[in-house]
Design an enzyme around this catalytic site. Structure first.
Site, PDB file in Angstrom:
ATOM      1  N   GLY A  21      49.676  11.895  -4.097  1.00 42.83           N
ATOM      2  CA  GLY A  21      50.060  11.988  -5.508  1.00 42.83           C
ATOM      3  C   GLY A  21      49.173  11.052  -6.310  1.00 42.83           C
ATOM      4  N   ARG A  80      57.708   3.188   0.888  1.00 46.01           N
ATOM      5  CA  ARG A  80      59.089   2.798   1.156  1.00 46.01           C
ATOM      6  C   ARG A  80      59.177   2.388   2.616  1.00 46.01           C
ATOM      7  NH1 ARG A  80      59.553   2.345  -3.453  1.00 46.01           N
ATOM      8  NH2 ARG A  80      61.029   3.271  -4.917  1.00 46.01           N
ATOM      9  N   HIS A 121      57.811  -6.479  -1.803  1.00 46.11           N
ATOM     10  CA  HIS A 121      57.922  -5.281  -2.660  1.00 46.11           C
ATOM     11  C   HIS A 121      57.490  -5.579  -4.096  1.00 46.11           C
ATOM     12  CE1 HIS A 121      60.149  -1.170  -3.026  1.00 46.11           C
ATOM     13  NE2 HIS A 121      59.105  -1.227  -3.844  1.00 46.11           N
ATOM     14  N   GLU A 142      65.198  -4.182   3.412  1.00 48.82           N
ATOM     15  CA  GLU A 142      64.664  -5.126   2.427  1.00 48.82           C
ATOM     16  C   GLU A 142      65.800  -5.984   1.914  1.00 48.82           C
ATOM     17  OE1 GLU A 142      62.289  -3.424  -0.707  1.00 48.82           O
ATOM     18  OE2 GLU A 142      60.985  -2.452   0.743  1.00 48.82           O
TER      19      GLU A 142
END
Ligand code: GLV
Ligand code: GLV
Length: 321
Positions: A157, A239, A287, A268
């Protein structure tokens, strides 16, 4: 007439909050740590809009807690796997995200991790800090070249393409695997579409840029890792749940791959006893793919625009459903 309530699950940059203050009654969660699930339900009570983070699970019960007023859920992220879209659709709630603005920012971080693992930047820094730098060493902290190597990208993407563009500048060949990308090549960026096996087997650097969904969940497992080159470096800024972390530990311990740069983990935050934390070939960041002053401000504006449109029953400028 009373103003609609908008629940905001953390303090976001003021650029976004300022756009909402006049038009809404803002109910902003003040802690650095997220509300617990129970607290989230209370925060959402009676809200017409929820502005949430990727760490907030927004499901049926949270939507029920909001009640019949709820019109819009605006996620402060491009990924929206934390939101139950089916439940939102059923209630005619619009859901928005922040696509586009964080593309270059996240691609920068993916490349920063790639370079850091390849050239052992964190290890070198720790070495100097510890006072171990005595002389120039012919074999000291050797890493891997990028030039002439194969950059593999899973998920092609916006972010995947932005990483491919960076690869061109480093004289890399790019292979991408993407079930949804229609193109077979990425023109001037020296990138070709291949199947999953090929991207696993041929990549010197494998960078993940797919959304988390049923197809990508735990895609990088033992079997996938065993197909990779022994010298390969895995980069994950997508992710955590795309990778089976126990399998990654095994792959690194047994030398199936050479290293990893992770901005996302499962869970996480990462467990404090994870063996990944003590491996010198692994770099982990908390993150922070989209974490620049510029991008986080723009994301706040987009989130506010989504909320305002949703409250007025207009399609969202950045609408997921
Ligand atoms: C961050 O992970 C995002 O999805 O924006
Ligand atoms: C996210 O912006 C993506 O489509 O990669």
């Amino acid at each position: 007439m009373s103003k609609p309530i908008v629940a905001v699950t953390r303090i976001i940059p003021e650029t976004g909050l300022a756009m909402l203050r006049d038009r809404c009654e803002l109910r902003v969660w003040q802690d650095e740590l997220p509300p617990s699930y129970a607290e989230l339900c209370v925060l959402a009570e009676g809200a017409a809009g929820i502005l949430c983070l990727l760490s907030d699970r927004i499901d049926d019960s949270v939507m029920d807690a909001a009640g019949s007023n709820i019109k819009v859920i605006s996620n402060y992220a491009v990924g929206y796997d934390n939101i139950d879209l089916t439940a939102a659709r059923r209630r005619n709630i619009r859901v928005g995200n922040t696509p586009g603005v964080l593309t270059e920012t996240t691609a920068d971080l993916a490349f920063a991790l790639l370079l850091s693992v390849a050239r052992r930047i964190a290890e070198g820094h720790a070495y100097v800090q510890a006072g171990r730098w005595k002389t120039w060493g012919p074999e000291l902290l050797r890493g891997y070249d990028l030039s002439g190597k194969t950059l593999g990208i899973i998920g092609f993407g916006r972010i995947g393409k932005a990483v491919a563009r960076r690869g061109t500048g480093f004289n890399m060949r790019t292979l991408f695997y993407s079930p949804s990308a229609e193109q077979e090549t990425f023109g001037e960026f020296n990138a070709s579409k291949v199947d999953l096996d090929t991207v696993l087997k041929e990549s010197d650097f494998l960078s993940l840029h797919c959304p988390l969904n049923e197809a990508s969940m735990y895609m990088i497992n033992r079997e996938a890792l065993m197909k990779m080159k022994k010298t390969a470096i895995l980069i994950n800024t997508a992710r955590g749940k795309v990778v089976v972390h126990d399998d990654l530990v095994e792959a690194l311990e047994k030398g199936w791959i050479a290293g990893a740069g992770l901005d996302v983990t499962d869970p996480e935050p990462i467990n404090s006893d994870s063996p990944l934390l003590s491996m010198s070939s692994v770099i982990i960041t908390p993150h922070v793919g989209s974490a620049t002053y510029e991008t986080r401000s723009r994301m706040a504006v987009m989130c506010a625009e989504n909320i305002l449109a949703g409250l007025e029953d207009r399609p969202l400028p950045y609408q997921v459903v």
